[in-house]
Enzyme design. Structure first.
Site, PDB file in Angstrom:
ATOM      1  N   LYS A 159      -1.556  -2.624   7.406  1.00  0.00           N
ATOM      2  CA  LYS A 159      -2.042  -1.649   7.476  1.00  0.00           C
ATOM      3  C   LYS A 159      -1.955  -0.570   6.798  1.00  0.00           C
ATOM      4  O   LYS A 159      -0.892   0.114   7.235  1.00  0.00           O
ATOM      5  CB  LYS A 159      -3.148  -1.380   8.919  1.00  0.00           C
TER       6      LYS A 159
ATOM      7  N   LYS B 184      -7.175   1.260  12.394  1.00  0.00           N
ATOM      8  CA  LYS B 184      -8.145   0.413  12.109  1.00  0.00           C
ATOM      9  C   LYS B 184      -7.503  -0.218  13.124  1.00  0.00           C
ATOM     10  O   LYS B 184      -7.632  -1.710  13.993  1.00  0.00           O
ATOM     11  CB  LYS B 184      -8.552  -0.136  11.152  1.00  0.00           C
TER      12      LYS B 184
ATOM     13  N   SER C 169      -9.623  -2.039   4.170  1.00  0.00           N
ATOM     14  CA  SER C 169      -9.942  -0.707   4.848  1.00  0.00           C
ATOM     15  C   SER C 169     -11.744  -0.035   5.258  1.00  0.00           C
ATOM     16  O   SER C 169     -11.516   0.965   4.921  1.00  0.00           O
ATOM     17  CB  SER C 169      -8.910   0.296   4.519  1.00  0.00           C
TER      18      SER C 169
ATOM     19  N   SER D  16      -6.321   5.388   8.544  1.00  0.00           N
ATOM     20  CA  SER D  16      -6.520   4.250   8.421  1.00  0.00           C
ATOM     21  C   SER D  16      -5.776   3.432   9.298  1.00  0.00           C
ATOM     22  O   SER D  16      -6.102   2.325   9.636  1.00  0.00           O
ATOM     23  CB  SER D  16      -7.232   3.335   7.181  1.00  0.00           C
TER      24      SER D  16
END
Length: 381
Positions: free
Chosen positions: A227, A65, A122, A62
């Site tokens: 993140k 992202k 997320s 993720s």
């Protein structure tokens, strides 16, 4: 303001801010982090302070992202997407697995709420919803992601989706250095830090809670984001950002075995950066009055730009400044003309040089001006 010599000034500034290529950084370091690859980068200058397998292309989970969010924030800041805009959820977006906020097909939610869902929780369904809003489809958005990656010099990156889900991907890959590059670009949008520093929040009028997947936000002093990600292919990954006393660091970890090992590795990198480096800043401003020859005034105000540089901790006290302005600058002088230079020295060696610029116009004196000056001198006798 500074029309003349703007190219020179821009060149100097760009050289001082230019990211240092990971290829120039040795993988030798004072310690080894428990991860397949890692990078520690200074946000302000792009300088790499630590590297381990920095260019190795790996699945990012993720952390993908970060690029998704970058393109969305560029749309927001360009005025193409309003954070207050209601966005409708497609059946495809609602079908995303993994981390999600359980959006329903046809449900509408403000872009700002969807953005929070992506940054804090997320949420894959929220990421796809925003991507479809911006580009019409996930495929079209992914094409933009790869174009933007190329623009940023992310030479070991290829995206296949906006989420980082990798069960069905074949070459959805990036490197720790490339993640640092896109992280640096993302946090240049201040709105992101507004949300990435939130530990807990909610959507749907408080009915659905959001908890930040990045535990460093709660437990690391100065954490600002950014993140996390994990899949069976990628292991545990993170781009962790933190700021103390003007030093803003980006720590990227890829391929750790567990969440706790990943977080400890990021903490180790950030601790190393804060313990060993600092930002030296000169505010710039007035460089005093320059003497003028043949002008309607005998002096001209001057100024020089602010300057920042990354230094080993404690070295800032050794920085000295030297302003060089020649005597008798000939008129006419235009505001923004270069009239001298300012040099910064560290332990006797030049570390930066910038032009000193005129801060006002000084016209050339004419015949009547000379006559008035002579008359004034005569009357004072």
């Amino acid at each position: 303001m500074y029309k003349k010599f703007s190219f020179f000034l821009t060149l100097v500034l760009l050289l001082s801010l230019l990211p240092i290529s990971s290829a120039a950084v040795s993988d030798k370091a004072p310690f080894d982090v428990n991860a397949d690859s890692a990078v520690l980068m200074d946000y302000n200058t792009g300088t790499v302070l630590y590297a381990k397998n920095a260019d190795l292309a790996l699945p990012p989970a993720s952390v993908t992202k970060i690029m998704t969010l970058l393109l969305i924030m560029e749309e927001v800041d360009s005025g193409n997407l309003s954070l207050s805009e209601e966005v409708s959820v497609s059946e495809y977006a609602a079908s995303m697995g993994g981390s999600q906020v359980y959006l329903e097909p046809g449900e509408t939610m403000q872009a700002e709420e969807l953005l929070k869902c992506v940054i804090i929780a997320s949420a894959n369904d929220a990421a796809v919803t925003l991507a479809e809003k911006v580009a019409g489809s996930e495929e079209a958005f992914v094409a933009r992601m790869n174009e933007r990656a190329a623009e940023l010099g992310m030479n070991n990156t290829h995206f296949e989706n906006v989420t980082g889900l990798d069960d069905d991907t074949t070459s959805h890959l990036t490197s720790a250095y490339d993640i640092a590059l896109m992280s640096r670009e993302l946090i240049s949008h201040p709105t992101i830090l507004k949300y990435s520093t939130i530990w807990m929040d909610s959507i749907r009028d408080g009915a659905f809670g959001l908890t930040n997947t990045n535990r460093l936000i709660r437990f690391y002093n100065g954490a600002t984001g950014l993140k996390t990600g994990s899949t069976s292919k990628a292991g545990f990954c993170i781009s962790a950002t933190a700021e103390r006393e003007g030093l803003h660091l980006i720590a990227v970890i890829m391929g750790s075995d567990t969440r706790d090992i990943r977080n400890e590795a990021a903490r180790q990198l950030l601790d190393y950066g804060f313990a060993n480096y600092s930002i030296y800043t000169s505010e710039g401003g007035s460089a005093g009055e320059a003497s003028v020859m043949g002008g309607i005034k005998d002096t001209c105000g001057t100024e020089y730009p602010p300057f920042s540089i990354l230094l080993p901790k404690g070295k800032g006290k050794n920085v000295t400044t030297e302003v060089l302005i020649p005597e008798g600058i000939k008129a006419p002088i235009q505001k923004g003309d270069r009239v001298g230079s300012v040099k910064y020295f560290l332990d006797g060696a030049v570390i930066a040089e910038f032009p000193v610029l005129a801060s006002e116009n000084v016209d050339k004196i004419g015949f009547f001006g000379i006559f008035e000056k002579m008359l004034g001198i005569y009357l004072l006798k």
